[in-house]
Design an enzyme around this catalytic site. Sequence first.
Site, short mmCIF file in Angstrom:
data_model
loop_
_atom_site.label_atom_id
_atom_site.label_comp_id
_atom_site.label_asym_id
_atom_site.label_seq_id
_atom_site.Cartn_x
_atom_site.Cartn_y
_atom_site.Cartn_z
N CYS A 99 24.32 18.66 -4.52
CA CYS A 99 24.89 20.01 -4.49
C CYS A 99 26.32 19.99 -3.95
O CYS A 99 26.78 18.99 -3.39
CB CYS A 99 24.02 20.96 -3.68
SG CYS A 99 24.27 20.91 -1.89
N CYS A 133 20.81 14.57 -2.42
CA CYS A 133 21.17 15.85 -3.02
C CYS A 133 22.55 15.77 -3.67
O CYS A 133 23.45 15.10 -3.16
CB CYS A 133 21.16 16.93 -1.95
SG CYS A 133 21.61 18.56 -2.55
N HIS A 174 23.14 24.91 0.09
CA HIS A 174 22.27 23.73 0.00
C HIS A 174 20.79 24.11 -0.13
O HIS A 174 20.08 23.58 -0.99
CB HIS A 174 22.46 22.82 1.20
CG HIS A 174 21.44 21.74 1.26
ND1 HIS A 174 21.54 20.59 0.52
CD2 HIS A 174 20.24 21.66 1.90
CE1 HIS A 174 20.47 19.84 0.72
NE2 HIS A 174 19.66 20.47 1.55
N ASP A 196 9.58 34.35 -4.91
CA ASP A 196 10.79 34.75 -4.17
C ASP A 196 10.50 34.59 -2.70
O ASP A 196 9.35 34.66 -2.27
CB ASP A 196 11.15 36.21 -4.41
CG ASP A 196 10.34 37.13 -3.51
OD1 ASP A 196 9.14 37.32 -3.80
OD2 ASP A 196 10.87 37.60 -2.49
N CYS A 249 26.53 18.93 -0.28
CA CYS A 249 26.27 17.51 0.00
C CYS A 249 27.33 16.60 -0.61
O CYS A 249 27.56 15.50 -0.13
CB CYS A 249 24.87 17.14 -0.46
SG CYS A 249 23.61 17.90 0.61
#
Lengths: 378, 378
Positions: A308, A306, A337, A268, A311
């Site tokens: 996503c 990318c 992103h 994390d 993008c």
Amino acid sequence: MAAVTYEHIKTCKQSGARLGRVHTPHGIIETPAFMPVGTQATVKTMSPEELKQMDAHIILSNTYHLFLRPGHELIREAGGLHKFMNWDRPILTDSGGFQVFSLSNMRKISEDGVEFRSHLNGDKLFLSPEKATEVQNALGSDIMMAFDECPPPDADYEYVKNSLERTTRWAERCLKAHARPHDQALFAIVQGGMFADLRKESVRQLTSMDFPGYAIGGLSVGEPKPVMYEMLDVTVPLLPSDKPRYLMGVGSPDALVEGAIRGIDMFDCVLPTRIARNGTCMTSEGRLVVRNAKYARDFGPLDPKCSCYTCRNYSRAYIRHLIKADEVFGIRLTTYHNLHFLLELMRQVRQAIMEDRLLDFRDQFFAEYGLFDNERGF
Amino acid sequence: MAAVTYEHIKTCKQSGARLGRVHTPHGIIETPAFMPVGTQATVKTMSPEELKQMDAHIILSNTYHLFLRPGHELIREAGGLHKFMNWDRPILTDSGGFQVFSLSNMRKISEDGVEFRSHLNGDKLFLSPEKATEVQNALGSDIMMAFDECPPPDADYEYVKNSLERTTRWAERCLKAHARPHDQALFAIVQGGMFADLRKESVRQLTSMDFPGYAIGGLSVGEPKPVMYEMLDVTVPLLPSDKPRYLMGVGSPDALVEGAIRGIDMFDCVLPTRIARNGTCMTSEGRLVVRNAKYARDFGPLDPKCSCYTCRNYSRAYIRHLIKADEVFGIRLTTYHNLHFLLELMRQVRQAIMEDRLLDFRDQFFAEYGLFDNERGF
């Protein structure tokens, strides 16, 4: 049966990294996994639906912050943290140990626990192994962390030794205080600073008790990355192979890959969300500061490789405009992103483990991503 | 054929309100319609997908702000405002007239145009009918507004008379400067302050030219609502019935209903998004300030009668926590709710017109919503 169990799928023949599944009351986490951080019961700027869209399997939330505001009793009344924040997948809560030492003022540490002043309003508060466990029982997270002491990065051998022994005693008290072992799993946290023998000693002490998972704390606190990797090299092999292993506070792309290679299952870090808020993005070509003037008329996506939401739909020029204009939607787009980038990286890591080629993947990724120095890395 | 046309569906037999459709190059707007405001090429905190989810048919954006930052030439290079901000439904841009007078410093008004200083960096800038039209042609909005002078609310008769005549001359210059009449429609703006005869004179002058739509400006600037309604009563009946009618800057729930009753087709206002950012919500029971301590342990939705994303998934307690903790997701949730509230109100208004019962709807809505005074209204 324990609330959380580890299922081993396979070990990468090339790297020794492991592919697995962590089973929790709120679903499965495919590992190695990156966990987005939702400090105050929200992953900053994101909706739960967006986190699911990018396929986050688990998020992390902060006991220290929720204890201060809105208070764990309120969240218990709300039906627990999952219901309060509308997130039905797994949640891990840290113990507050790290935040007590990094955020609050006027700490007084005793064997009993830590007295400190709230960074919000100066109220005098107290956290102990029992209290941190009670708070996390109220939150109802799938994975709870034992309350630990994080020694300062410059602490000497003697201090770290005493501190890790206290952390062991505190872990034992957390185990005893834990009121919901059947639906919440309590992980212990290995300490020991940058001293190899103390790391081993911490593992030895903590694995003598039966925790359903083990975290490695006190790393990524300013030391050079090779030192962190060395600490992993001496620690991880001593951890039980049938339990999840969690490296706390690590989220730079290179360290995620190196950590997986060393047998870590969970990570994390606030890095992807924090840097997103000032317009810094992780891309396949390295770090990109979209605020920079050179992107003002760049109508391509943040990262040409990318796929996503950001993008697919928005240009560097638009995102730069939004961030310069202090528009929230800009940091929504960069946050989305960056989180997608790390979650996608972990999908690729898992695929590479499956295909016994994680070292090849690392070399290729690092070559494309660039050097992980201060110029292009994080 | 004009870029934008009005299709009349029916007139409410009870109220005289009209139901219609405005056809634009980017789709149809069902009227009466409320337009969310996206000042800087983004409706603050919202994504285009969320605006579609709540079924916004059109949004408004601000020529003044986009002229200053990022600049209209940049947006032209990006392929226009729709593409720049990823919004493929209709966009209306105002002319910048109102903002020049309300936001900038050191204005110098001449027949030619307005010289002013940017509120961002003090740069000396100039907007004129020709320049405001050029900027809007670059943005590529479906509906453009003519550059007008907004007299101060306390301006005397003589000032307002001269001002509206200048606004007429400027509107004529905008028409001449308009470079894309086939895919962008230019609306004129009726002025005339709170003087009934000047309002009529403004309409008379502007309707002598052939604009595809007419807006009413200079209202909702601090005058009591009955005065605004009186101005509508003298103005709207003189506007051509085959063109859309747009009341600028009005978004309080009561004024939307009263405006529709008086024959208005389109409205815009920053009210729902602005108040959302400090935690004030529009509900079926009136105004609700979710920051208030009394909602700390209220686990019900913002509005029990609401079916929006926010109300289906989140409690007042959670939203209050987020807003107190300065978390962006909190203002996403209140913004979503407030915009949904007004869009849903307009759906109900359209339904009531269809069924010839808009006066009944108004009475019932006002009774449930509460008095629109400073205590419960906006």
